[in-house]
Design a protein around this motif. Structure first.
Motif, PDB file in Angstrom:
ATOM      1  N   ASP A   1     -26.898  69.059 -37.618  1.00 27.96           N
ATOM      2  CA  ASP A   1     -28.310  67.583 -37.045  1.00 27.96           C
ATOM      3  C   ASP A   1     -27.847  65.951 -37.117  1.00 27.96           C
ATOM      4  N   ALA A   2     -26.652  66.175 -38.625  1.00 31.40           N
ATOM      5  CA  ALA A   2     -26.460  64.513 -39.284  1.00 31.40           C
ATOM      6  C   ALA A   2     -25.712  64.518 -37.807  1.00 31.40           C
ATOM      7  N   MET A   3     -25.329  65.393 -37.243  1.00 34.42           N
ATOM      8  CA  MET A   3     -24.096  64.218 -35.486  1.00 34.42           C
ATOM      9  C   MET A   3     -25.329  63.530 -34.676  1.00 34.42           C
ATOM     10  N   PHE A   4     -26.479  64.780 -34.717  1.00 36.44           N
ATOM     11  CA  PHE A   4     -27.535  63.933 -33.784  1.00 36.44           C
ATOM     12  C   PHE A   4     -28.571  63.419 -33.592  1.00 36.44           C
ATOM     13  N   SER A   5     -28.156  62.686 -35.150  1.00 38.10           N
ATOM     14  CA  SER A   5     -29.330  61.636 -35.666  1.00 38.10           C
ATOM     15  C   SER A   5     -27.952  60.702 -35.653  1.00 38.10           C
ATOM     16  N   ASN A   6     -30.225  59.331 -35.584  1.00 40.20           N
ATOM     17  CA  ASN A   6     -30.032  57.846 -35.839  1.00 40.20           C
ATOM     18  C   ASN A   6     -29.134  57.737 -34.187  1.00 40.20           C
ATOM     19  N   LEU A   7     -29.023  58.674 -33.127  1.00 39.32           N
ATOM     20  CA  LEU A   7     -28.589  58.458 -31.757  1.00 39.32           C
ATOM     21  C   LEU A   7     -28.927  57.045 -31.152  1.00 39.32           C
ATOM     22  N   ASP A   8     -29.848  56.308 -31.295  1.00 39.04           N
ATOM     23  CA  ASP A   8     -30.534  54.816 -30.693  1.00 39.04           C
ATOM     24  C   ASP A   8     -29.257  53.673 -31.597  1.00 39.04           C
ATOM     25  N   LYS A   9     -28.422  54.787 -33.209  1.00 41.23           N
ATOM     26  CA  LYS A   9     -28.066  53.515 -33.250  1.00 41.23           C
ATOM     27  C   LYS A   9     -25.893  53.474 -32.765  1.00 41.23           C
ATOM     28  N   VAL A  10     -26.141  54.830 -32.182  1.00 39.63           N
ATOM     29  CA  VAL A  10     -24.780  54.806 -31.984  1.00 39.63           C
ATOM     30  C   VAL A  10     -23.663  53.832 -31.046  1.00 39.63           C
ATOM     31  N   GLU A  11     -22.928  53.674 -31.475  1.00 38.03           N
ATOM     32  CA  GLU A  11     -22.143  52.631 -29.717  1.00 38.03           C
ATOM     33  C   GLU A  11     -21.158  53.657 -29.472  1.00 38.03           C
ATOM     34  N   ALA A  12     -22.086  54.173 -28.342  1.00 37.29           N
ATOM     35  CA  ALA A  12     -21.762  54.392 -27.569  1.00 37.29           C
ATOM     36  C   ALA A  12     -20.599  54.893 -26.440  1.00 37.29           C
ATOM     37  N   LYS A  13     -20.097  55.314 -25.771  1.00 35.30           N
ATOM     38  CA  LYS A  13     -19.206  55.235 -24.397  1.00 35.30           C
ATOM     39  C   LYS A  13     -19.750  55.456 -23.461  1.00 35.30           C
ATOM     40  N   GLU A  14     -19.892  55.127 -22.326  1.00 36.89           N
ATOM     41  CA  GLU A  14     -20.365  55.134 -20.590  1.00 36.89           C
ATOM     42  C   GLU A  14     -20.181  56.850 -20.739  1.00 36.89           C
ATOM     43  N   ASN A  15     -20.927  57.496 -20.108  1.00 31.15           N
ATOM     44  CA  ASN A  15     -21.155  58.938 -19.371  1.00 31.15           C
ATOM     45  C   ASN A  15     -20.322  59.653 -20.232  1.00 31.15           C
ATOM     46  N   THR A  16     -20.864  59.600 -21.365  1.00 29.89           N
ATOM     47  CA  THR A  16     -20.926  60.636 -23.302  1.00 29.89           C
ATOM     48  C   THR A  16     -22.229  61.222 -22.890  1.00 29.89           C
ATOM     49  N   LEU A  17     -22.193  62.711 -24.003  1.00 31.64           N
ATOM     50  CA  LEU A  17     -23.345  62.764 -23.777  1.00 31.64           C
ATOM     51  C   LEU A  17     -23.979  62.264 -25.433  1.00 31.64           C
ATOM     52  N   ASP A  18     -23.710  60.996 -25.771  1.00 32.89           N
ATOM     53  CA  ASP A  18     -24.246  60.158 -27.019  1.00 32.89           C
ATOM     54  C   ASP A  18     -24.732  59.774 -26.175  1.00 32.89           C
ATOM     55  N   TYR A  19     -23.758  58.730 -24.633  1.00 32.62           N
ATOM     56  CA  TYR A  19     -24.954  57.950 -24.023  1.00 32.62           C
ATOM     57  C   TYR A  19     -26.391  58.172 -23.332  1.00 32.62           C
ATOM     58  N   ASN A  20     -25.968  59.385 -22.429  1.00 31.38           N
ATOM     59  CA  ASN A  20     -27.067  60.182 -22.124  1.00 31.38           C
ATOM     60  C   ASN A  20     -27.922  60.350 -22.393  1.00 31.38           C
ATOM     61  N   LEU A  21     -27.817  60.657 -24.464  1.00 31.46           N
ATOM     62  CA  LEU A  21     -29.418  60.955 -24.687  1.00 31.46           C
ATOM     63  C   LEU A  21     -29.496  59.717 -25.254  1.00 31.46           C
ATOM     64  N   GLN A  22     -28.618  58.507 -25.592  1.00 30.66           N
ATOM     65  CA  GLN A  22     -29.676  57.083 -25.869  1.00 30.66           C
ATOM     66  C   GLN A  22     -30.434  56.859 -24.617  1.00 30.66           C
ATOM     67  N   SER A  23     -29.821  57.021 -22.642  1.00 32.02           N
ATOM     68  CA  SER A  23     -30.949  56.062 -22.415  1.00 32.02           C
ATOM     69  C   SER A  23     -32.409  56.935 -22.287  1.00 32.02           C
ATOM     70  N   GLN A  24     -32.316  58.158 -22.944  1.00 36.69           N
ATOM     71  CA  GLN A  24     -33.039  59.395 -22.591  1.00 36.69           C
ATOM     72  C   GLN A  24     -35.045  58.723 -23.978  1.00 36.69           C
TER      73      GLN A  24
END
Length: 528
Positions: A157-180
């Motif tokens: 739950d901590a790894m997937f929290s505050n995804l809106d604040k993460v500096e995610a790299k394009e074409n990664t899972l974090d980036y995809n979830l951010q767009s959602q």
């Protein structure tokens, strides 16, 4: 007479202009009121109730987030001053007494001095509950603010929290979830004043654009595994990682570790992974069978070249798997060749990110190998390389899934505010081995538990498939056990890794003695 008429018409014109100006002013105050006017006639307040813009749900819709709760009491000074001591004396006295028990400096006089605005008080749950019971006190309302608990920084739950604040790299899972979730808003609740200026809650403010993330994790299974990891008998191990995969779908039903303040072991976060040792022999065995360079009955000779303390004599390929003979697997590796072995490993998801998690402060390990320097006799037995548990469970799961590699998956779908599915994450799979090869490897894994190094993984009444492994790091051992079992009509694959276990002068340290018993314990607990 004419002068009187002119004077009358002038006054009438003046009043018409004044009336028109007042009408225009009233219109603008109604349509676009100033903040001051708004404050004077607005009869409701809105409060944020969480620092999370989205919910993180398990496969059954249960909230996976852990929160620290702030219990908040609000006093809106303007309506509070309208309290009639004759009508609300009992409630006011009770309110004053309860607040002073919690906050010794609390004073009605201080509130009365505030011309307008709100005063916020964080209190204990006990005080909060008592204040909620008080009725008919004007200008007071309560709410609970959920603050994400991130002390276990590497829990799911901590790894997937505050995804809106993460500096995610394009074409990664974090980036995809951010767009959602990019249009999500923080949840809030409205409080309205009734005709007596007493506040009451009217429920959550719904943002129709808000989306929530549903993971493949099963919270009930996750909690049962955590209970095992905290058993006193495992207190001697600094950390233990567990990953449970649904065999056919590749959905991760649990991803745990004993100490979640340490970077996630299953993903090799912030590191390079771990030497797999003998669990890698399953890949070597499967590749050699698939290429037709051996059969289970092909004979080899143990020469004590790599088998330092145990002499196996003349031994078949299948028995070399069961007894984990390094010498025999060194020869099997030579027959298949390092190029072909690495080719199979890459088909099975090794040496690349599985979940595609890569951001500024979160990097899933890729793994390493040195084909030129290591030598095939080392590669074939899982030495001179590093991998991650999620890579290995995906690879070994292939044999338990009839030769079909299913990429491990942790996000199930994205839900809208009405809990309807708006984005589904599809299963990614491909055939790597034939049914025949898979069945031969699976048969060998069953015998590893029945007669070989994995005997301590046995569970009464269940068929267990498995393989032990021991990797090394400096003077410590990484103890592995990976295997399969059935539960409630479904097949599961589970990996146990106990990293960095120090030498024990009295007991043998390895996958069979350290990780296999934990595997057995978890399967027994899940079967209850």
């Amino acid at each position: 007479m004419i002068k009187k008429i002119n004077r009358f018409q002038g006054l009438r014109g003046f009043f018409i202009v004044i009336f028109f100006m007042l009408s225009v002013r009233l219109y603008f105050l109604q349509v676009m009121p100033t903040e001051k006017v708004q404050a004077n006639y607005t009869n409701h307040q809105t409060e944020l109730i969480s620092d999370m813009k989205y919910m993180l749900l398990d496969t059954n819709g249960k909230d996976l987030n852990n929160y620290n709760k702030d219990y908040v009491i609000v006093i809106d000074s303007k309506p509070f001053k309208l309290n009639n001591y004759g009508e609300a004396l009992q409630g006011l006295l009770a309110f004053n007494f309860i607040m002073k028990e919690e906050i010794s400096t609390f004073s009605f006089n201080d509130i009365m001095k505030v011309p307008h605005g709100k005063s916020y008080y964080k209190v204990s749950k006990e005080t909060f509950d008592k204040v909620k019971e008080i009725k008919n006190v004007k200008g007071v309302y309560t709410y609970i603010y959920d603050k994400k608990d991130t002390k276990d920084a590497w829990s799911i739950d901590a790894m997937f929290s505050n995804l809106d604040k993460v500096e995610a790299k394009e074409n990664t899972l974090d980036y995809n979830l951010q767009s959602q979730i990019k249009d999500n808003e923080l949840p809030s609740v409205n409080f309205y004043r009734d005709s007596n200026t007493v506040y009451s809650s009217k429920g959550l403010v719904e943002n129709e654009k808000n989306k929530n993330i549903k993971l493949t994790i099963d919270k009930e299974i996750d909690e049962k595994i955590n209970k095992v990891l905290l058993d006193e008998k495992y207190s001697k191990y600094d950390n233990i990682s567990v990953m449970l995969l649904e065999t056919e779908t590749g959905k991760i039903r649990a991803m745990n570790q004993k100490d979640e303040s340490y970077p996630n072991i299953n993903l090799g976060m912030e590191g390079i992974g771990y030497e797999p040792g003998s669990i890698y022999k399953l890949l070597t065995y499967g590749a050699a069978l698939e290429e037709g360079v051996i059969t289970p009955n092909t004979m080899f000779k143990c020469k004590l070249k790599k088998c330092k303390n145990t002499y196996h004599g003349n031994i078949s390929a299948k028995n070399a798997l069961i007894k984990s003979c390094n010498d025999a697997f060194g020869e099997i590796g030579e027959q298949i060749g390092s190029k072909k072995l690495i080719e199979y490993a890459k088909k099975l998801g090794l040496y690349s990110r599985v979940l595609d998690i890569e951001s500024k402060n979160k990097k899933e390990a890729v793994g390493t190998f040195k084909e030129e320097d290591a030598g095939i006799d080392n590669l074939a037995i899982g030495q001179s390389m590093t991998v991650t548990p999620i890579q290995m469970i995906g690879a070994i799961n292939t044999f338990l899934n009839n030769g079909v590699y299913v990429k491990p998956q942790i996000v199930e779908n994205i839900l809208d505010s009405n809990e309807k599915n708006v984005t589904e994450y599809k299963i990614d799979k491909k055939i790597v081995f034939s049914n025949l090869t898979s069945s031969m490897v699976k048969e060998g894994m069953k015998d590893v538990v029945l007669y070989g190094t994995g005997e301590k993984a046995k569970v009464d009444g269940k068929t267990i498939y498995g393989k032990t492994g021991s990797g090394t790091f400096l003077d410590k051992t990484h103890c592995w056990f990976i295997g399969g079992f059935e539960l409630n009509g479904k097949s599961y694959t589970m990996n146990i890794l106990v990293p960095n276990v120090p030498e024990d002068g009295e007991n043998s340290i390895g996958g069979g003695t350290v990780a296999a018993p934990i595997f057995s314990h978890i399967v027994s607990e899940l079967s209850k």
